[in-house]
Design a protein around this motif. Structure first.
Motif, short mmCIF file in Angstrom:
data_model
loop_
_atom_site.label_atom_id
_atom_site.label_comp_id
_atom_site.label_asym_id
_atom_site.label_seq_id
_atom_site.Cartn_x
_atom_site.Cartn_y
_atom_site.Cartn_z
N HIS A 188 19.04 53.98 89.30
CA HIS A 188 18.46 52.70 89.71
C HIS A 188 19.07 52.26 91.04
O HIS A 188 20.28 52.41 91.25
N ALA A 189 18.24 51.71 91.90
CA ALA A 189 18.72 51.26 93.20
C ALA A 189 19.61 50.02 93.08
O ALA A 189 20.53 49.83 93.85
N THR A 190 19.33 49.18 92.07
CA THR A 190 20.13 47.98 91.86
C THR A 190 20.59 47.90 90.41
O THR A 190 19.91 48.39 89.51
N ILE A 191 21.71 47.25 90.21
CA ILE A 191 22.23 47.11 88.85
C ILE A 191 21.39 46.13 88.04
O ILE A 191 21.36 46.19 86.80
N GLN A 192 20.66 45.24 88.73
CA GLN A 192 19.83 44.26 88.03
C GLN A 192 18.75 44.95 87.22
O GLN A 192 18.41 44.53 86.10
N GLU A 193 18.19 46.04 87.78
CA GLU A 193 17.15 46.79 87.08
C GLU A 193 17.68 47.34 85.75
O GLU A 193 17.00 47.30 84.73
N THR A 194 18.90 47.83 85.78
CA THR A 194 19.52 48.35 84.56
C THR A 194 19.92 47.21 83.63
O THR A 194 19.73 47.29 82.42
N ALA A 195 20.44 46.15 84.20
CA ALA A 195 20.91 45.01 83.40
C ALA A 195 19.77 44.37 82.63
O ALA A 195 19.98 43.88 81.51
N ASP A 196 18.58 44.36 83.20
CA ASP A 196 17.43 43.79 82.51
C ASP A 196 17.20 44.50 81.18
O ASP A 196 16.89 43.88 80.15
N THR A 197 17.34 45.83 81.20
CA THR A 197 17.19 46.61 79.98
C THR A 197 18.28 46.25 78.98
O THR A 197 18.02 45.96 77.81
N TYR A 198 19.52 46.22 79.46
CA TYR A 198 20.65 45.97 78.58
C TYR A 198 20.61 44.57 77.99
O TYR A 198 20.99 44.35 76.84
N THR A 199 20.17 43.59 78.77
CA THR A 199 20.11 42.22 78.27
C THR A 199 19.20 42.11 77.05
O THR A 199 19.55 41.50 76.05
N HIS A 200 18.02 42.74 77.14
CA HIS A 200 17.08 42.70 76.03
C HIS A 200 17.67 43.40 74.80
O HIS A 200 17.59 42.90 73.67
N VAL A 201 18.25 44.57 75.02
CA VAL A 201 18.79 45.35 73.89
C VAL A 201 19.95 44.63 73.23
O VAL A 201 20.01 44.53 72.01
N LEU A 202 20.89 44.12 74.03
CA LEU A 202 22.07 43.48 73.47
C LEU A 202 21.72 42.19 72.73
O LEU A 202 22.35 41.85 71.73
N THR A 203 20.70 41.48 73.20
CA THR A 203 20.24 40.29 72.48
C THR A 203 19.76 40.67 71.09
O THR A 203 20.06 40.00 70.09
N ASP A 204 19.01 41.75 71.01
CA ASP A 204 18.51 42.24 69.73
C ASP A 204 19.66 42.67 68.83
O ASP A 204 19.69 42.36 67.63
N LEU A 205 20.64 43.36 69.40
CA LEU A 205 21.79 43.83 68.62
C LEU A 205 22.60 42.66 68.07
O LEU A 205 23.02 42.66 66.91
N LYS A 206 22.82 41.65 68.91
CA LYS A 206 23.59 40.48 68.46
C LYS A 206 22.88 39.74 67.34
O LYS A 206 23.50 39.25 66.40
#
Length: 219
Positions: A188-206
């Motif tokens: 990914h060119a920016t970390i934001q692109e990756t973070a968007d994925t992680y934010t959704h997943v981690l919300t679900d996990l929590k």
């Protein structure tokens, strides 16, 4: 049911396991399994050559991509496959390979050697890891069609091959791989692109984790 995060869908672990088992029964199904191990884009996956694999260090160098293009100056031409370089510097990257990916590559090489012997002089050795039985580049359109067939056989619909890349990222989030490391894996060119994925997943996990505490406090 598969999970949807934002604009993309990922396979649950159970669906992923079913997908892998079905893919094993399909020619070049190994390429989809390799994608689940590496998170490559489809064009990157189909452009991997043996020279890009470092078996000593167990890593893959992503240095090219394969795409379908049409010559604008040739009205009679339909489409042709063309190798090119990744669009961004971030896409040119080194991806570590786990033991599943390494074992898969050894199996692919054995099958490829058998195909070479069977095809004889008809075999076109382009050095590709994932190729037709005659060594030619795989058509992305055919790969998508095969993907849809695999999904249909395990009762899934409405998915795109790109979901394998997102599933790879999701498994990474579920197993606590740092978002900055995953950014490099995915190119990914920016970390934001990756973070968007992680934010959704981690919300679900929590959300799932808090349910474990339902009986911790009585009321």
């Amino acid at each position: 049911m598969e999970r949807t995060y934002g604009a993309f869908t990922v396979l649950t672990q159970e669906q992923q396991d079913a997908f892998v088992e079905q893919a094993k029964n399909t020619y070049m199904g190994c390429s989809y399994i390799f994608d689940l191990c590496t998170g490559l884009r489809l064009g990157e996956l189909l452009a991997v050559k043996w020279e890009d694999i470092d078996f000593k260090e167990n890593q893959l160098h992503v240095v090219r991509t394969l795409r379908k293009v049409k010559d604008p100056d040739n009205a009679e031409e339909r489409w042709h496959l063309e190798f090119g370089t990744p669009k961004t510097e971030a896409s040119r990257r080194t991806v570590p390979l786990n033991q599943t990916a390494i074992k898969l590559l050894h199996d692919v090489r054995k099958d490829q050697l058998r195909n070479k012997l069977k095809a004889g002089s008809a075999y076109e050795d382009n050095g590709l890891v994932f190729a037709t039985q005659l060594g030619r580049p795989l058509d992305p359109t055919n790969m998508r069609r095969t993907f849809y067939n695999i999904c249909e056989k395990i009762g899934l619909s409405g998915l795109h091959p790109h979901c394998l890349r997102h599933t790879f990222a999701t498994r990474g989030a579920e197993n606590d791989i740092d978002v900055r490391v995953m950014q490099r894996f995915l190119g990914h060119a920016t970390i934001q692109e990756t973070a968007d994925t992680y934010t959704h997943v981690l919300t679900d996990l929590k959300r799932n984790e808090i349910l474990k505490l339902d009986k911790a406090v009585s009321y």
